[in-house]
Write a protein that holds these residues in place. Structure first.
Motif, PDB file in Angstrom:
ATOM      1  N   MET A   1      41.903  44.843  42.270  1.00 38.83           N
ATOM      2  CA  MET A   1      43.183  45.556  42.322  1.00 38.83           C
ATOM      3  C   MET A   1      44.210  44.849  43.203  1.00 38.83           C
ATOM      4  O   MET A   1      45.404  45.002  42.997  1.00 38.83           O
ATOM      5  N   GLY A   2      43.773  44.067  44.165  1.00 40.65           N
ATOM      6  CA  GLY A   2      44.709  43.377  45.046  1.00 40.65           C
ATOM      7  C   GLY A   2      45.175  42.028  44.525  1.00 40.65           C
ATOM      8  O   GLY A   2      45.944  41.338  45.190  1.00 40.65           O
ATOM      9  N   MET A   3      44.746  41.653  43.321  1.00 36.09           N
ATOM     10  CA  MET A   3      45.053  40.324  42.783  1.00 36.09           C
ATOM     11  C   MET A   3      46.207  40.358  41.793  1.00 36.09           C
ATOM     12  O   MET A   3      46.323  41.289  41.010  1.00 36.09           O
ATOM     13  N   ARG A   4      47.025  39.322  41.862  1.00 39.80           N
ATOM     14  CA  ARG A   4      48.035  39.129  40.814  1.00 39.80           C
ATOM     15  C   ARG A   4      47.403  38.395  39.639  1.00 39.80           C
ATOM     16  O   ARG A   4      47.675  38.680  38.488  1.00 39.80           O
ATOM     17  N   LYS A   5      46.581  37.388  39.952  1.00 40.18           N
ATOM     18  CA  LYS A   5      45.833  36.651  38.939  1.00 40.18           C
ATOM     19  C   LYS A   5      44.360  36.885  39.229  1.00 40.18           C
ATOM     20  O   LYS A   5      43.943  36.844  40.381  1.00 40.18           O
ATOM     21  N   ILE A   6      43.586  37.104  38.202  1.00 42.96           N
ATOM     22  CA  ILE A   6      42.172  37.394  38.382  1.00 42.96           C
ATOM     23  C   ILE A   6      41.436  36.153  38.870  1.00 42.96           C
ATOM     24  O   ILE A   6      41.529  35.082  38.272  1.00 42.96           O
ATOM     25  N   ASP A   7      40.721  36.309  39.963  1.00 42.44           N
ATOM     26  CA  ASP A   7      39.927  35.249  40.571  1.00 42.44           C
ATOM     27  C   ASP A   7      38.463  35.690  40.498  1.00 42.44           C
ATOM     28  O   ASP A   7      38.009  36.495  41.305  1.00 42.44           O
ATOM     29  N   ILE A   8      37.747  35.172  39.502  1.00 46.22           N
ATOM     30  CA  ILE A   8      36.367  35.589  39.258  1.00 46.22           C
ATOM     31  C   ILE A   8      35.485  35.306  40.473  1.00 46.22           C
ATOM     32  O   ILE A   8      34.653  36.131  40.839  1.00 46.22           O
ATOM     33  N   ALA A   9      35.667  34.167  41.112  1.00 47.97           N
ATOM     34  CA  ALA A   9      34.840  33.823  42.275  1.00 47.97           C
ATOM     35  C   ALA A   9      35.033  34.842  43.393  1.00 47.97           C
ATOM     36  O   ALA A   9      34.066  35.259  44.035  1.00 47.97           O
ATOM     37  N   ALA A  10      36.252  35.268  43.627  1.00 46.98           N
ATOM     38  CA  ALA A  10      36.523  36.255  44.670  1.00 46.98           C
ATOM     39  C   ALA A  10      35.936  37.620  44.309  1.00 46.98           C
ATOM     40  O   ALA A  10      35.415  38.332  45.168  1.00 46.98           O
ATOM     41  N   ILE A  11      35.983  37.977  43.047  1.00 44.37           N
ATOM     42  CA  ILE A  11      35.415  39.251  42.601  1.00 44.37           C
ATOM     43  C   ILE A  11      33.897  39.225  42.757  1.00 44.37           C
ATOM     44  O   ILE A  11      33.301  40.180  43.231  1.00 44.37           O
ATOM     45  N   GLU A  12      33.273  38.116  42.379  1.00 46.87           N
ATOM     46  CA  GLU A  12      31.818  37.986  42.539  1.00 46.87           C
ATOM     47  C   GLU A  12      31.428  38.032  44.019  1.00 46.87           C
ATOM     48  O   GLU A  12      30.426  38.630  44.385  1.00 46.87           O
ATOM     49  N   ALA A  13      32.225  37.405  44.873  1.00 45.24           N
ATOM     50  CA  ALA A  13      31.939  37.424  46.316  1.00 45.24           C
ATOM     51  C   ALA A  13      32.040  38.852  46.858  1.00 45.24           C
ATOM     52  O   ALA A  13      31.208  39.281  47.663  1.00 45.24           O
ATOM     53  N   ALA A  14      33.042  39.583  46.425  1.00 44.05           N
ATOM     54  CA  ALA A  14      33.194  40.977  46.857  1.00 44.05           C
ATOM     55  C   ALA A  14      32.035  41.824  46.336  1.00 44.05           C
ATOM     56  O   ALA A  14      31.536  42.696  47.048  1.00 44.05           O
ATOM     57  N   ARG A  15      31.602  41.543  45.140  1.00 44.90           N
ATOM     58  CA  ARG A  15      30.482  42.289  44.550  1.00 44.90           C
ATOM     59  C   ARG A  15      29.206  42.101  45.355  1.00 44.90           C
ATOM     60  O   ARG A  15      28.450  43.033  45.586  1.00 44.90           O
ATOM     61  N   ARG A  16      28.970  40.863  45.801  1.00 44.96           N
ATOM     62  CA  ARG A  16      27.779  40.573  46.609  1.00 44.96           C
ATOM     63  C   ARG A  16      27.868  41.154  48.009  1.00 44.96           C
ATOM     64  O   ARG A  16      26.859  41.350  48.657  1.00 44.96           O
ATOM     65  N   GLY A  17      29.080  41.431  48.461  1.00 44.85           N
ATOM     66  CA  GLY A  17      29.247  42.043  49.778  1.00 44.85           C
ATOM     67  C   GLY A  17      29.715  41.091  50.743  1.00 44.85           C
ATOM     68  O   GLY A  17      29.763  40.598  51.650  1.00 44.85           O
TER      69      GLY A  17
END
Length: 43
Positions: A27-43
């Motif tokens: 939700m905080g992204m203007r462009k989707i960054d898959i690596a950042a989403i995966e990092a957030a998912r892992r904690g």
């Protein structure tokens, strides 16, 4: 609209905390960054 499979998988994670982290990161992204989403998912 095209949704990356990794984003769909992250938001549908069976662990509600991981799914919430991935969703909040996205939700905080203007462009989707898959690596950042995966990092957030892992904690």
């Amino acid at each position: 609209q095209i949704t990356p499979r990794a984003l769909t998988a992250a938001v549908a994670d069976p662990d509600p905390a991981a799914a919430r982290r991935a969703f909040e990161a996205m939700m905080g992204m203007r462009k989707i960054d898959i690596a950042a989403i995966e990092a957030a998912r892992r904690g």
